[in-house]
Design a protein around this motif. Structure first.
Motif: not given
Length: 751
Positions: A478-481, A484-485, A488-491
Motif C-alpha cells: 500500500f502507498y503510505d507515508e 511518500h517520503q 519526496r527523497f527521489k524528487n
C-alpha cells in the motif's frame, strides 16, 4: 403460392418499404436539421468569441490611452511659481511626444488652453468653446472621473474624433482636467483587418442608436450611403423596435437576415462605453467553410437514397454500425487480451473522480514475466496475460473497471478503501492465477504482485508496486507515508542532481584491488559518493537507481571518468607511478554516439595513458547486440583503454558472453563467491573453478569482489583468480585517504 398470397406478401413488403423510407426520411431530416442547428450555434459562438476579442483589444487601447494621460498629468504642476506660459509650453512638449490630434488643459473656472500639432497652441481657450461632448467629458473629469466622450466632428480637422479627460490633482485636490482627442484610425486599424472571422466576416463600431462610427473596409452589405444598421437589410421592420430596446439596455443580441439570397448572421456586442456597440456580420455559408456545401450535398444525396430498397438501406446501416464498433474497439481496447487500454482507463477515471466517491487504484504485475516469455515462448506468455485478464475481470464489481497498460502491467479502479478488504480481494486474484498457472505453464509457478493507492493515483500505485518488485515474501503493498517520503527523497535528488554535478558534490572514492599472488596493490576501483553542501554523505544506493531511471547516470559516469583522469594526472605530477583505475560505465553512456570521442578528449586533455583506465560494463550490454558491442570495445582497445565485465554471476550469466566478448577483465560478483563457498555444495564451486580456468585460457584476468575473509582470499587464490577486492583489504575510501595509505603521499593540510 397462389395470387392472393402473392399480393398480400407484396402489399406487406410495400408497407414495410414505405415505413422504412418514411422513418429514414424523418431520421435523416432530423440529423440534417441538427447539423444545421449545430452549425448555426457554432457560428454564433465563433462570432461572439471574436467580437469580444476585438472588444478587449479596443478597451485595452482605451485603457492604455488613459494610463498615458494619467502619467502625463503627473508632470503638470499648478503651484503659484509656475506661469501660464510654462503650462502652455509644457502642454506643447507633452503633445509633441504623443500621437493625439490635440491636447487641452482646463481649469475649474472654465478657462483653459489647447495645443494642436497642426495649428499650434492657444493659451486662452475656454471650455465653453469646446464641443458639448468635450464639455461633458471635462466636467466628469473635474468631478474626479475618467471620461471618454461620444464621437463628434472635430472643429480643427473636420473628422470624427473622440475625447479623453482625466482629473489633474494637486495636494489631493482636483486642480484641472487634462484632455486629449484622437481620430478613429486606431479603432479602424483594429477592426479593419482582413482576418476578422477568418477573412469571411467583418465588424463595425456603432453608436447606441445604431449609427456607424467605424465601418470596416470589408463589408458584405456594400451600400456606402447607409449610415445606420436600421437603414439597410440587417433588421426586418417588425424587429427594429425590439433591437432598439435591447441596444438601449446594453444587451448582446443575435439575429439573422438574407442578403443576395444568402443567409447571414449578425451579433451586437455592447462595449460598455458611451453606449457603443460592436456589430459583427458573417454569412452562414462562409463561416462554415466546406461544411455548408457538404450539408447541401448530403441533403441531395438523401433524395437519391430514398429510391434504394429497404434492404440496402438496412444493410448499409448495419455495416456502418459494425465498422464504428470496430474503430471504437481498436481505439479503446487492448488487441491481445480484449481488456480496455490505458487511454480508455484514464478517460473513465476522469469521469469517475468528479463524483467524489471513495476508491482505490491498484497496479498489478506478473513476477519475472520476461523470463516466462523466454522459457515458454511468447504464445504461452500471451495466453497467460489473457488468463490474468479474465481472473481480474471476474473480480470486478459494479462501478469498477480495469485496463491493461503495457506488457504485464494492469491497472484497476476498485470501490474498496479498507486495507483488509482490498488485501482479501487481491490475494484471491493472486491465488487463482497461481493455482491455474501450475497446470497451464508446465508447473512453473506464476505469481502476481500488487501496489495499492487508496484514494490516490496511478503513479502512487506504481510506486507501491515497485517497492515489492524484488521482495518475494509480500504480494500486496500500500502507498503510505514511507513511500511518500521515498518519493519526496527521489524528487529531492532529481531537483539537486544538476547543481550537485556543477558544484562538484560528487566525490571520488577508491577501493583497492589487490594481487592474490602477493597481496600487493594492483589498482583500484573508482566509486562515487555524494556529499552535499551541508556535509551529508549519500551512498550510491540512495541515488544511483534514480539516476539510472532518469538517464542522469550517463553524465555522472563521464564526470567520474574525468575524476579518474584528474587523479591519475595528480599522481604523475607528484612523480608517483600511478596504479590503474577502473570506472563503471552505464549502458546509456556506452552507446552514446560521441562516447569514444569524449573519452579520447579527456585522456588527451589530462595527458594520461589510456591504458591506466579500465572501463567496467555490465553483462546486460551484450544482450542487445554482441556485434555492435565488440565493435565498440575494439575502438576502445585501439585508444588503449581496457574493458572489464562487472558483476559476472549476479544474474543469468552466460558462458557464451564470456568467450564471444573481447574483454580484458572479468569481475566475479560477491554473491557468486558466497554461494560457491558456503552452503551451495560442490556444483557452484565446480562452475566457478571452470569459469576462472576458461578466463585464463582466453587471457582474461579475473577479479573477485566482496572478499571479506582470509579464507575467501586463499580459496580464490587456489582457483587461480588474479585479483581480489573487498573489506578484507579496505572499504572504499576517499581519494585523499587512498593517497596517504597506498600511494604514500603526505596527509593534506587541514583548511
Amino acid at each position: 403460392m397462389d395470387e392472393k398470397k402473392t399480393r398480400k406478401l407484396l402489399t406487406r413488403l410495400t408497407v414495410i418499404v414505405a415505413l422504412i423510407s418514411i422513418a429514414l426520411f424523418l431520421f435523416t431530416g432530423g440529423i440534417v436539421y441538427y447539423l444545421f442547428a449545430s452549425l448555426r450555434t457554432y457560428t454564433r459562438e465563433q462570432m461572439q468569441v471574436e467580437a469580444r476579442e476585438y472588444k478587449s483589444r479596443i478597451l485595452k487601447q482605451i485603457d492604455n490611452d488613459f494610463q498615458l494621460l494619467h502619467s502625463l498629468s503627473t508632470f503638470l504642476s499648478f503651484s503659484d511659481s509656475l506661469s501660464r506660459q510654462d503650462l502652455v509650453e509644457g502642454l506643447y512638449q507633452t503633445n509633441a511626444t504623443n500621437n493625439f490630434v490635440s491636447m487641452a488643459l482646463f481649469f475649474p473656472d472654465g478657462s483653459g488652453m489647447i495645443e494642436t500639432l497642426e495649428y499650434g497652441t492657444s493659451p486662452d481657450y475656454p471650455l465653453a468653446s469646446s464641443h458639448p461632448y468635450v464639455q461633458e467629458a471635462v466636467n466628469r473629469a473635474l468631478s474626479g472621473q475618467d471620461a471618454v466622450s461620444l464621437m463628434f466632428e472635430s472643429q480643427i480637422s473636420g473628422d470624427l474624433v473622440y475625447n479623453y479627460a482625466v482629473p489633474v490633482l494637486q495636494n489631493d485636490q482636483i486642480a484641472g482636467a487634462l484632455c486629449a482627442s484622437d481620430h478613429l484610425e486606431i479603432f479602424e486599424e483594429i477592426l479593419g483587418g482582413n482576418t476578422v472571422l477568418n477573412g469571411n466576416g467583418y465588424i463595425h463600431m456603432l453608436s447606441d442608436n445604431g449609427k456607424f462610427l467605424v465601418r470596416s473596409k470589408h463589408s458584405i452589405v456594400s451600400d456606402p450611403d447607409m449610415t445606420s444598421i436600421f437603414d439597410g437589410p440587417y433588421i426586418a421592420e417588425d424587429q427594429k423596435q425590439s433591437v432598439r430596446a435591447a441596444m438601449q439596455s446594453q444587451q448582446g443580441l443575435f439575429s439573422t437576415f438574407r442578403y443576395e439570397d444568402k443567409e447571414c448572421l449578425f451579433y451586437l456586442e455592447p462595449m460598455g462605453i458611451n453606449g457603443w456597440y460592436l456589430f459583427c456580420v458573417n454569412r452562414l455559408a462562409d463561416a462554415s467553410g466546406a461544411l455548408y456545401p457538404l450539408l447541401l450535398v448530403v441533403g441531395a444525396a438523401f433524395a437519391i437514397m430514398l429510391t434504394l430498397s429497404s434492404f440496402l438501406l438496412f444493410y448499409g446501416y448495419k455495416t456502418l454500425r459494425r465498422n464504428s464498433k470496430q474503430l471504437l474497439h481498436v481505439a479503446y481496447f487492448d488487441s491481445l487480451t480484449g481488456a480496455e487500454n490505458m487511454l480508455r482507463f484514464t478517460q473513465r477515471i476522469d469521469e469517475f473522480l468528479p463524483r467524489r466517491l471513495p476508491y482505490s487504484i491498484v497496479a498489478v504485475n506478473i513476477r519475472r514475466f520476461k523470463f516466462i516469455n523466454e522459457l515458454f515462448g511468447q504464445e504461452q506468455g500471451d495466453q497467460l496475460l489473457c488468463y490474468v485478464m479474465q481472473i481480474i475481470k471476474a473480480q470486478m464489481r459494479e462501478g469498477e473497471f480495469f485496463c491493461r497498460d503495457a506488457a504485464d502491467l494492469f491497472y484497476l479502479l476498485i470501490r474498496d478503501i479498507q486495507e483488509v478488504s482490498i488485501r482479501q480481494r487481491l490475494d484471491d486474484i493472486v491465488h487463482k492465477v497461481g493455482q491455474a498457472a501450475l497446470s497451464r505453464q508446465n508447473h512453473y509457478e506464476i505469481s502476481l504482485y500488487c501496489g495499492v493507492a487508496i484514494n490516490g493515483n496511478m503513479m502512487q500505485a506504481l510506486l507501491a508496486l515497485q517497492s515489492i518488485k524484488h521482495t518475494y515474501h509480500s504480494d500486496v503493498a500500500f502507498y503510505d507515508e514511507k513511500l511518500h517520503q521515498k518519493e519526496r527523497f527521489k524528487n529531492r535528488i532529481e531537483s539537486h542532481m544538476q547543481s550537485a554535478l556543477q558544484n562538484g558534490e560528487f566525490r571520488l572514492f577508491l577501493q583497492p584491488k589487490m594481487r592474490l599472488s602477493d597481496d600487493g596493490l594492483a589498482g583500484a576501483e573508482a566509486l562515487v559518493r555524494w556529499q552535499d553542501a551541508s556535509g551529508t554523505l549519500f551512498s550510491p544506493g540512495d541515488f544511483i537507481p534514480v539516476f539510472e531511471s532518469n538517464g542522469f547516470c550517463a553524465r555522472l559516469d563521464m564526470y567520474m571518468v574525468e575524476a579518474v583522469c584528474r587523479q591519475l594526472r595528480a599522481w604523475l605530477d607528484a612523480g608517483i607511478t600511478p596504479v590503474p583505475l577502473s570506472v563503471n560505465q552505464s549502458k546509456l553512456l556506452f552507446y552514446e554516439s560521441d562516447y569514444i570521442s569524449n573519452l579520447q578528449a579527456l585522456v588527451e586533455r589530462y595527458r594520461v595513458p589510456a591504458g591506466l583506465i579500465t572501463l567496467e560494463i555490465l553483462e546486460g550490454l551484450a544482450a542487445d547486440n554482441m556485434v555492435d558491442l565488440n565493435a565498440k570495445i575494439r575502438q576502445l582497445h585501439e585508444l588503449g583503454f581496457r574493458v572489464s565485465m562487472d558483476d559476472f554471476g549476479s544474474g543469468y550469466s552466460s558462458l557464451n558472453t564470456l568467450y564471444q566478448l573481447n574483454i580484458d577483465e572479468l569481475k566475479l560478483d560477491q554473491g557468486f563467491l558466497l554461494k560457491s563457498a558456503y552452503g551451495a555444495g560442490t556444483r557452484r564451486r565446480v562452475i566457478l573453478e571452470h569459469i576462472v580456468q576458461l578466463a585464463q585460457r582466453l587471457s582474461i584476468s579475473t577479479v573477485v569482489e566482496g572478499v571479506e575473509t582470509r579464507e575467501n582470499a586463499d580459496w580464490m587464490r587456489s582457483l587461480g583468480c588474479d585479483y581480489a577486492q573487498g573489506y578484507l583489504y579496505s572499504k572504499p575510501i576517499s581519494a585523499a585517504a587512498f593517497d596517504v595509505q597506498y600511494m604514500h603521499l603526505p596527509c593534506p593540510a587541514l583548511p
